[in-house]
Design an enzyme around this catalytic site. Structure first.
Site, PDB file in Angstrom:
ATOM      1  N   CYS A 278      -1.413   0.625   7.372  1.00 53.66           N
ATOM      2  CA  CYS A 278      -2.861   0.331   7.489  1.00 53.66           C
ATOM      3  C   CYS A 278      -3.255  -0.890   6.644  1.00 53.66           C
ATOM      4  O   CYS A 278      -3.459  -1.985   7.171  1.00 53.66           O
ATOM      5  CB  CYS A 278      -3.703   1.531   7.076  1.00 53.66           C
ATOM      6  SG  CYS A 278      -3.473   2.974   8.131  1.00 53.66           S
ATOM      7  N   ARG A 279      -3.369  -0.711   5.331  1.00 56.88           N
ATOM      8  CA  ARG A 279      -3.956  -1.773   4.500  1.00 56.88           C
ATOM      9  C   ARG A 279      -3.054  -2.973   4.275  1.00 56.88           C
ATOM     10  O   ARG A 279      -3.478  -4.123   4.456  1.00 56.88           O
ATOM     11  CB  ARG A 279      -4.380  -1.174   3.146  1.00 56.88           C
ATOM     12  CG  ARG A 279      -5.529  -0.195   3.258  1.00 56.88           C
ATOM     13  CD  ARG A 279      -5.681   0.629   2.002  1.00 56.88           C
ATOM     14  NE  ARG A 279      -4.544   1.531   1.817  1.00 56.88           N
ATOM     15  CZ  ARG A 279      -4.332   2.285   0.755  1.00 56.88           C
ATOM     16  NH1 ARG A 279      -5.191   2.238  -0.246  1.00 56.88           N
ATOM     17  NH2 ARG A 279      -3.286   3.077   0.686  1.00 56.88           N
ATOM     18  N   SER A 280      -1.808  -2.740   3.836  1.00 59.82           N
ATOM     19  CA  SER A 280      -0.979  -3.907   3.492  1.00 59.82           C
ATOM     20  C   SER A 280      -0.559  -4.737   4.712  1.00 59.82           C
ATOM     21  O   SER A 280      -0.511  -5.973   4.611  1.00 59.82           O
ATOM     22  CB  SER A 280       0.225  -3.524   2.617  1.00 59.82           C
ATOM     23  OG  SER A 280       1.098  -2.648   3.257  1.00 59.82           O
TER      24      SER A 280
ATOM     25  N   ASP B 200      -8.336   3.835   1.404  1.00 57.35           N
ATOM     26  CA  ASP B 200      -7.338   4.201   2.419  1.00 57.35           C
ATOM     27  C   ASP B 200      -8.065   4.711   3.667  1.00 57.35           C
ATOM     28  O   ASP B 200      -8.760   5.725   3.599  1.00 57.35           O
ATOM     29  CB  ASP B 200      -6.446   5.299   1.818  1.00 57.35           C
ATOM     30  CG  ASP B 200      -5.309   5.669   2.740  1.00 57.35           C
ATOM     31  OD1 ASP B 200      -5.332   5.251   3.926  1.00 57.35           O
ATOM     32  OD2 ASP B 200      -4.391   6.362   2.284  1.00 57.35           O
TER      33      ASP B 200
ATOM     34  N   ASN C  34       2.275   1.461   4.371  1.00 59.19           N
ATOM     35  CA  ASN C  34       2.571   0.171   5.028  1.00 59.19           C
ATOM     36  C   ASN C  34       2.266   0.205   6.525  1.00 59.19           C
ATOM     37  O   ASN C  34       2.929  -0.456   7.324  1.00 59.19           O
ATOM     38  CB  ASN C  34       4.035  -0.267   4.783  1.00 59.19           C
ATOM     39  CG  ASN C  34       4.317  -1.722   5.157  1.00 59.19           C
ATOM     40  OD1 ASN C  34       5.408  -2.060   5.602  1.00 59.19           O
ATOM     41  ND2 ASN C  34       3.361  -2.589   4.995  1.00 59.19           N
TER      42      ASN C  34
ATOM     43  N   CYS D 104       0.858  -1.190   0.000  1.00 56.91           N
ATOM     44  CA  CYS D 104       0.000   0.000   0.000  1.00 56.91           C
ATOM     45  C   CYS D 104       0.889   1.232   0.000  1.00 56.91           C
ATOM     46  O   CYS D 104       2.060   1.152  -0.402  1.00 56.91           O
ATOM     47  CB  CYS D 104      -0.976  -0.022   1.189  1.00 56.91           C
ATOM     48  SG  CYS D 104      -0.183  -0.021   2.807  1.00 56.91           S
TER      49      CYS D 104
END
Ligand code: 4NP
Length: 157
Positions: free
Chosen positions: A15-17, A129, A13, A10
């Site tokens: 939150c999402r990934s 995001d 690095n 993401c």
């Protein structure tokens, strides 16, 4: 047998990934497949290098029994050789990963894809995001990723 290596990417690095990485680890652990994989995550940006994932994401994941343990790092040239799959969270990440590969004249080893191409339940073509939004955004990202990460595992099984 050679392990299958997967890098979730993401922007920051945090939150999402890292959430995608932890969900995938949890999934393959439950299926007894963890030894078949190398699983990691990275960001296209480097602002949060060395940090734990965002506390809001860690808490939301913990409520589902998933621990996010990774520390943020930035994607680097060796990742394109090391990983079989590089999975982008959104279109911007996907473009940045491909631009980086082109700029660095990297070989064509890793297969670069968008994680939402593997969704089945959710309509979102990108993982939103959650960083600048409210707590509910983190839960929604976990819901979306639970679906698409499962679809990705099925696609390579
Ligand atoms: P991520 O979210 O890409 O899912 O880790 C973000 C984290 C931090 C920032 C942007 C997005 N930031 O601008 O610092």
């Amino acid at each position: 047998m050679k392990k299958i290596s997967i890098l979730f990417v993401c922007l920051g690095n945090i939150c999402r990934s890292p959430a995608a990485e932890a969900i995938f680890i949890d999934l393959v652990n439950k299926k007894g497949l963890i030894d078949k994989f190398i699983i990691d995550s990275a960001g296209t940006g480097g602002w949060h290098i060395g940090k734990l994932a965002d506390k809001r994401m860690r808490i939301a994941a913990e409520r589902r029994g998933i621990n996010i343990l990774s520390r943020a790092r930035q994607i680097h040239t060796k990742d394109f050789e090391k990983f079989d799959y590089i999975l982008a969270m959104d279109n911007s990440n996907f473009k940045n990963i491909n631009d980086f590969k082109k700029r660095e004249s990297l070989s064509n080893f890793a297969s670069i894809k968008k994680i939402q191409d593997f969704r089945s339940l959710f309509k979102e073509q990108e993982v939103p995001d959650p960083y600048f939004g409210g707590d509910e955004g983190f839960d929604y990202v976990l819901d979306i990723l639970g679906d698409s990460v499962c679809g990705f595992l099925e696609s390579i099984s």
